[in-house]
Write a protein that holds these residues in place. Structure first.
Motif, PDB file in Angstrom:
ATOM      1  N   ARG A 121       0.833  -1.205   0.000  1.00  0.00           N
ATOM      2  CA  ARG A 121       0.000   0.000   0.000  1.00  0.00           C
ATOM      3  C   ARG A 121       0.862   1.247   0.000  1.00  0.00           C
ATOM      4  N   ALA A 122       1.918   1.230   0.815  1.00  0.00           N
ATOM      5  CA  ALA A 122       2.817   2.387   0.839  1.00  0.00           C
ATOM      6  C   ALA A 122       3.506   2.554  -0.510  1.00  0.00           C
ATOM      7  N   LEU A 123       3.847   1.443  -1.168  1.00  0.00           N
ATOM      8  CA  LEU A 123       4.457   1.514  -2.488  1.00  0.00           C
ATOM      9  C   LEU A 123       3.509   2.170  -3.491  1.00  0.00           C
ATOM     10  N   ALA A 124       2.240   1.757  -3.485  1.00  0.00           N
ATOM     11  CA  ALA A 124       1.267   2.340  -4.414  1.00  0.00           C
ATOM     12  C   ALA A 124       1.109   3.837  -4.172  1.00  0.00           C
ATOM     13  N   ALA A 125       1.038   4.221  -2.901  1.00  0.00           N
ATOM     14  CA  ALA A 125       0.879   5.643  -2.587  1.00  0.00           C
ATOM     15  C   ALA A 125       2.111   6.441  -2.999  1.00  0.00           C
ATOM     16  N   ALA A 126       3.303   5.921  -2.688  1.00  0.00           N
ATOM     17  CA  ALA A 126       4.534   6.631  -3.037  1.00  0.00           C
ATOM     18  C   ALA A 126       4.678   6.763  -4.549  1.00  0.00           C
ATOM     19  N   THR A 127       4.362   5.686  -5.295  1.00  0.00           N
ATOM     20  CA  THR A 127       4.469   5.734  -6.756  1.00  0.00           C
ATOM     21  C   THR A 127       3.508   6.762  -7.339  1.00  0.00           C
ATOM     22  N   ALA A 128       2.271   6.776  -6.836  1.00  0.00           N
ATOM     23  CA  ALA A 128       1.286   7.743  -7.340  1.00  0.00           C
ATOM     24  C   ALA A 128       1.732   9.176  -7.081  1.00  0.00           C
ATOM     25  N   VAL A 129       2.246   9.438  -5.888  1.00  0.00           N
ATOM     26  CA  VAL A 129       2.707  10.792  -5.553  1.00  0.00           C
ATOM     27  C   VAL A 129       3.873  11.195  -6.449  1.00  0.00           C
ATOM     28  N   VAL A 133       3.957  14.306  -9.139  1.00  0.00           N
ATOM     29  CA  VAL A 133       4.920  15.403  -9.010  1.00  0.00           C
ATOM     30  C   VAL A 133       5.826  15.459 -10.234  1.00  0.00           C
ATOM     31  N   TYR A 134       6.170  14.302 -10.808  1.00  0.00           N
ATOM     32  CA  TYR A 134       7.002  14.303 -12.009  1.00  0.00           C
ATOM     33  C   TYR A 134       6.306  15.059 -13.135  1.00  0.00           C
ATOM     34  N   TYR A 135       5.032  14.759 -13.353  1.00  0.00           N
ATOM     35  CA  TYR A 135       4.312  15.460 -14.421  1.00  0.00           C
ATOM     36  C   TYR A 135       4.214  16.954 -14.133  1.00  0.00           C
ATOM     37  N   THR A 136       4.118  17.300 -12.861  1.00  0.00           N
ATOM     38  CA  THR A 136       4.101  18.721 -12.517  1.00  0.00           C
ATOM     39  C   THR A 136       5.423  19.376 -12.888  1.00  0.00           C
ATOM     40  N   GLY A 137       6.526  18.752 -12.487  1.00  0.00           N
ATOM     41  CA  GLY A 137       7.840  19.303 -12.831  1.00  0.00           C
ATOM     42  C   GLY A 137       8.084  19.307 -14.320  1.00  0.00           C
ATOM     43  N   ALA A 138       7.662  18.247 -15.038  1.00  0.00           N
ATOM     44  CA  ALA A 138       7.849  18.184 -16.485  1.00  0.00           C
ATOM     45  C   ALA A 138       7.046  19.265 -17.191  1.00  0.00           C
ATOM     46  N   THR A 139       5.846  19.524 -16.716  1.00  0.00           N
ATOM     47  CA  THR A 139       5.015  20.568 -17.322  1.00  0.00           C
ATOM     48  C   THR A 139       5.639  21.939 -17.121  1.00  0.00           C
ATOM     49  N   LEU A 140       6.207  22.150 -15.917  1.00  0.00           N
ATOM     50  CA  LEU A 140       6.864  23.432 -15.675  1.00  0.00           C
ATOM     51  C   LEU A 140       8.110  23.591 -16.535  1.00  0.00           C
ATOM     52  N   ALA A 141       8.849  22.507 -16.758  1.00  0.00           N
ATOM     53  CA  ALA A 141      10.089  22.589 -17.529  1.00  0.00           C
ATOM     54  C   ALA A 141       9.852  22.570 -19.032  1.00  0.00           C
ATOM     55  N   ASP A 142       8.804  21.886 -19.498  1.00  0.00           N
ATOM     56  CA  ASP A 142       8.580  21.695 -20.938  1.00  0.00           C
ATOM     57  C   ASP A 142       7.080  21.588 -21.193  1.00  0.00           C
ATOM     58  N   ALA A 157       4.519   3.199 -13.177  1.00  0.00           N
ATOM     59  CA  ALA A 157       3.661   2.396 -12.308  1.00  0.00           C
ATOM     60  C   ALA A 157       3.832   0.909 -12.594  1.00  0.00           C
ATOM     61  N   ALA A 158       3.983   0.580 -13.899  1.00  0.00           N
ATOM     62  CA  ALA A 158       4.184  -0.830 -14.255  1.00  0.00           C
ATOM     63  C   ALA A 158       5.511  -1.342 -13.712  1.00  0.00           C
ATOM     64  N   GLU A 159       6.570  -0.510 -13.769  1.00  0.00           N
ATOM     65  CA  GLU A 159       7.858  -0.918 -13.211  1.00  0.00           C
ATOM     66  C   GLU A 159       7.747  -1.199 -11.718  1.00  0.00           C
ATOM     67  N   ALA A 160       7.035  -0.323 -10.999  1.00  0.00           N
ATOM     68  CA  ALA A 160       6.848  -0.544  -9.564  1.00  0.00           C
ATOM     69  C   ALA A 160       6.102  -1.846  -9.317  1.00  0.00           C
ATOM     70  N   ALA A 161       5.047  -2.089 -10.126  1.00  0.00           N
ATOM     71  CA  ALA A 161       4.267  -3.313  -9.952  1.00  0.00           C
ATOM     72  C   ALA A 161       5.099  -4.550 -10.269  1.00  0.00           C
ATOM     73  N   LEU A 162       5.902  -4.480 -11.351  1.00  0.00           N
ATOM     74  CA  LEU A 162       6.732  -5.627 -11.707  1.00  0.00           C
ATOM     75  C   LEU A 162       7.793  -5.895 -10.643  1.00  0.00           C
ATOM     76  N   SER A 163       8.382  -4.826 -10.118  1.00  0.00           N
ATOM     77  CA  SER A 163       9.376  -5.019  -9.070  1.00  0.00           C
ATOM     78  C   SER A 163       8.734  -5.586  -7.809  1.00  0.00           C
ATOM     79  N   PHE A 164       7.529  -5.106  -7.507  1.00  0.00           N
ATOM     80  CA  PHE A 164       6.811  -5.653  -6.350  1.00  0.00           C
ATOM     81  C   PHE A 164       6.509  -7.137  -6.570  1.00  0.00           C
ATOM     82  N   GLY A 165       6.134  -7.489  -7.814  1.00  0.00           N
ATOM     83  CA  GLY A 165       5.898  -8.896  -8.110  1.00  0.00           C
ATOM     84  C   GLY A 165       7.153  -9.727  -7.962  1.00  0.00           C
ATOM     85  N   LEU A 166       8.303  -9.192  -8.426  1.00  0.00           N
ATOM     86  CA  LEU A 166       9.572  -9.907  -8.247  1.00  0.00           C
ATOM     87  C   LEU A 166       9.845 -10.145  -6.765  1.00  0.00           C
ATOM     88  N   HIS A 167       9.652  -9.082  -5.979  1.00  0.00           N
ATOM     89  CA  HIS A 167       9.871  -9.187  -4.531  1.00  0.00           C
ATOM     90  C   HIS A 167       8.969 -10.245  -3.913  1.00  0.00           C
TER      91      HIS A 167
END
Length: 745
Positions: A121-129, A133-142, A157-167
């Motif tokens: 659950r913490a992983l899902a929340a951290a990934t979403a945040v 924020v990345y899209y916010t910074g990317a929009t400001l920069a470009d 998000a898929a990378e996080a899910a795949l890594s979680f599955g590996l774990h």
């Protein structure tokens, strides 16, 4: 609570994940500073240095910090990752040819390694945040430009899910290994306890034969006519031996002090050729010391010399103790197999503990008794194989899932939507289908638990051919770009095929695949990415693939250390359990002797019993016969009943009784308690017999009979039981004592 394997996996996985992140983020930031265009290189250098420093501090806190520090550190790390995302206006130049930016690589490594640090659950929340924020910074920069790629969020998000599955796959494998090892350890512990109790019982009976039985037999034979100080001392040592015998079957014991103690209590003068210390398992040390004691006793009784030499050697795999004398010697071939001094006390004692005894002697040339005991080999009980198999299977399934997800969820959509980037679509579809087929072959082999063997090299060659085919069909200006899906992702099937072998081989194969692709792009003279962009894009994918290879290597090494730790813990638990059981066994044995042997030995030790008294002699002879009968019946030979009776016959003959012994018919294998009831009257009769006696044992169908005719004291009345009926008939001063057992019809 996690088991030993799972806990070690979590600890090592956390260290490896944090270390991988520090290395990858540090290298990507350094490459970006060196090669990529930056809006403000000074600011970028400060941000990169600060984030790398934080990553190192974060790793130290997560590994060495307390529970509270490990709770807040991930929250702070998410904030740090969000901070570099918001800094892109100063640290990242929007350039489609620049490939993956250092910020994107740092972001990906953070979410990929989080499963080893925080829950789902913490992983899902951290990934979403972080994505938001990345899209916010990317929009400001470009604003509306290349950095605001709508596919980056879902792929992160898929990378996080795949890594979680590996774990989860690997952790589940560790739990499976823990369960298998726990079951195996329970079975091994039960078997070892049973073996130790049996060994303790045998060693106890051997100790009875060598100590208390020998002393009582000496009194019963009339060797000692009156109380003697040395007899009292011997009886005291026998009592001490009875109380400690069989109680040290585990742990380490120094053999040399035991041998010197044995030598001090013999009339033989001993010279030594032995090391100062030699530690062995207690059961082995006791077995060797008691064998040496019996050999020295034989020197004193039979060799005609009062000197002997004890030689002890340790060659690493075998410990040898020799007792050599220059006495009269004898012919070992003339010693009957059922004589108990040499055959049972020496040869069979060593055989029971896994060792050997050899007696070399010739008349007039002295005797050498050689006792050998093998050192126990280190054994993990198969735990290492269980752990390795579980780890590799879990990791392989995780890598299969990642490969199929990359090929179907990422590469197939790019392939189908980038038709203008290819000279022909059919080679792309052929290459994609071939890589999927290779992945499925590995999946089937994993499911069936059948290694690919040499076929993996043929499949690896096929992967290279498919990657070259796909690259050749990409237009030069699109090579190394997003449309060139096979550029790095063809490496995933190589990871699957080679992850079970040496890491260097897999690294070489991945490097060869990338160099082949870069070579094709270089020959075309153009590409979709700059040199810096190609390096960044390659590093983003290659680091993930190498991580799988390194995890496989770490898990193999971990299997060895975990198996050793688990086995050491199991040995400790087993030793404690054995000690408890042996203590209970020893207490029971002492209680069983309290009414018979102990009073006799205590009386002899204190001088209260006169060894010249006929009643004392008869009591000692009867008790010695009972002990020797126990020793004789311990190993369970083919005809255990006759074997035990022969021990009683030998005792009677040493007392001067002429015994005629005959055995007829076929007898079934009787339970020990039935044998005891059958032979007890005969033992009691022979212990008090005078003159001549006749002993007969017969078997017919389901009936076994033991009878003795002798001039002897009447046996004590004992109630029938276990199917055994006894009777006594008198004919003058002679008694006919009859015991018969009839089994189930």
């Amino acid at each position: 609570m996690p088991g030993a394997v799972e806990q070690r996996l979590l600890d090592q996985g956390l260290r490896y994940a944090l270390g991988l992140r520090v290395v990858v983020v540090g290298l990507s930031g350094s490459v970006g500073l060196a090669l990529a265009a930056m809006p403000d290189r000074a600011v970028t250098a400060v941000v990169v240095t600060a984030f790398n420093g934080w990553s190192l501090l974060y790793a130290l806190v997560m590994v060495r910090g307390g529970a509270r520090a490990r709770q807040w550190a991930p929250v702070a790390d998410v904030a740090a990752v969000c901070g570099i995302c918001l800094s892109m206006s100063w640290t990242v130049t929007p350039d489609p040819r620049g490939g993956a930016t250092w910020v994107l690589i740092a972001l990906n490594m953070a979410v990929v390694t989080y499963p080893w640090q925080i829950g789902g659950r913490a992983l899902a929340a951290a990934t979403a945040v972080i994505i938001a924020v990345y899209y916010t910074g990317a929009t400001l920069a470009d604003p509306g430009g290349w950095l605001v790629d709508p596919t980056l969020g879902p792929w992160t998000a898929a990378e996080a899910a795949l890594s979680f599955g590996l774990h989860r796959f690997v952790r589940r494998s560790a739990r499976t290994a823990d369960r298998v090892i726990a079951r195996s350890a329970g079975l091994r512990r039960a078997a070892e306890i049973a073996a130790a109790r049996r060994s303790g019982e045998r060693e106890y009976l051997a100790a009875l034969h060598d100590t208390a039985a020998a002393t009582l037999l000496m009194v019963g034979d009339g060797v000692v006519a009156r109380p003697e100080p040395w007899l009292s001392a011997q009886a005291r040592r026998d009592l001490a031996e009875l109380h400690r015998s069989g109680g040290a079957a585990h742990g380490g014991t120094d053999l040399i002090p035991l041998l010197r103690e044995v030598a001090r209590h013999t009339p033989v003068r001993v010279t030594w050729a032995a090391p100062d210390t030699l530690t062995l398992p207690a059961a082995d040390a006791l077995s060797l010391s008691r064998g040496v004691r019996e050999a020295l006793a034989n020197v004193a009784r039979h060799a005609g010399t009062d000197t002997a030499e004890i030689r002890v050697r340790d060659d690493g795999a075998l410990v040898t103790a020799e007792v050599a004398d220059a006495g009269r010697g004898f012919d070992p071939a003339r010693i009957a197999a059922d004589r108990y001094g040499v055959t049972r006390s020496l040869i069979e004692r060593m055989r029971r503990t896994g060792g050997r005894a050899r007696i070399d002697s010739r008349p007039g040339h002295g005797t050498t008794v050689t006792l050998t005991c093998p050192r126990p080999a280190e054994d993990d009980g198969g735990d290492q194989e269980v752990i390795t198999t579980s780890f590799q299977r879990g990791l392989r399934w995780a890598a299969i899932s990642i490969t199929l997800a990359v090929l179907t969820l990422l590469d197939l959509p790019r392939l189908l939507t980038a038709g203008a980037a290819y000279t022909a679509l059919r080679p792309q579809l052929t290459a994609w289908a071939g890589l999927v087929a290779v992945t499925l072959v590995v999946a089937v082999a994993t499911w069936r638990d059948r290694p690919l063997g040499r076929w993996r090299w043929a499949l690896a060659a096929l992967v290279f051919a498919l990657a070259a085919l796909a690259t050749s069909a990409v237009r030069p200006e699109f090579r190394l770009g997003s449309a060139h899906w096979s550029e790095g992702d063809a490496g995933w099937p190589l990871v699957l095929l080679l992850m079970g072998g040496r890491v260097a081989v897999l690294v070489a194969a991945l490097a060869a695949q990338y160099l082949m692709t870069f070579g094709q792009a270089a020959l075309a003279g153009t590409a979709a990415l700059s040199v810096a962009g190609a390096i960044s894009a390659t590093w983003a994918v290659l680091s993930y693939q190498l991580a799988i290879a390194m995890i496989a290597a770490v898990l193999r090494g971990m299997a060895v250390s975990v198996a050793r730790a688990v086995r050491a813990d199991e040995r400790l638990r087993t030793s404690e359990a054995v000690a408890r059981h042996l203590h209970a066994d020893r207490t029971g044995r002492i209680a069983a002797l309290a009414a018979t042997a102990v009073p006799l030995l205590e009386g002899l030790a204190a001088g209260g019993l006169d060894p010249g008294d006929p009643d004392v002699r008869r009591a000692c002879a009867a008790e010695a016969a009972r002990m020797r009968r126990l020793f004789a019946g311990d190993d369970g030979p083919a005809d255990a009943l006759a074997h035990e009776l022969r021990a009683a016959v030998e005792q009677a003959e040493r007392d001067g009784v002429t015994v005629s012994f005959a055995a007829h018919g076929t007898r079934p294998d009787l339970p020990p308690r039935v044998r005891r009831r059958l032979v007890a009257p005969a033992i009691a009769a022979l212990a008090t017999a005078t003159g001549r006696a006749r002993l007969t044992v017969t078997g017919a169908g389901d009936t076994v009979t033991v009878s003795v005719v002798a001039t002897c004291a009447p046996p004590p009345p004992v109630p029938d039981g276990d199917g055994v009926r006894r009777s006594v008939l008198a004919d003058g001063d002679r008694l006919w004592i009859h015991a018969s057992w009839r089994g189930e019809p």
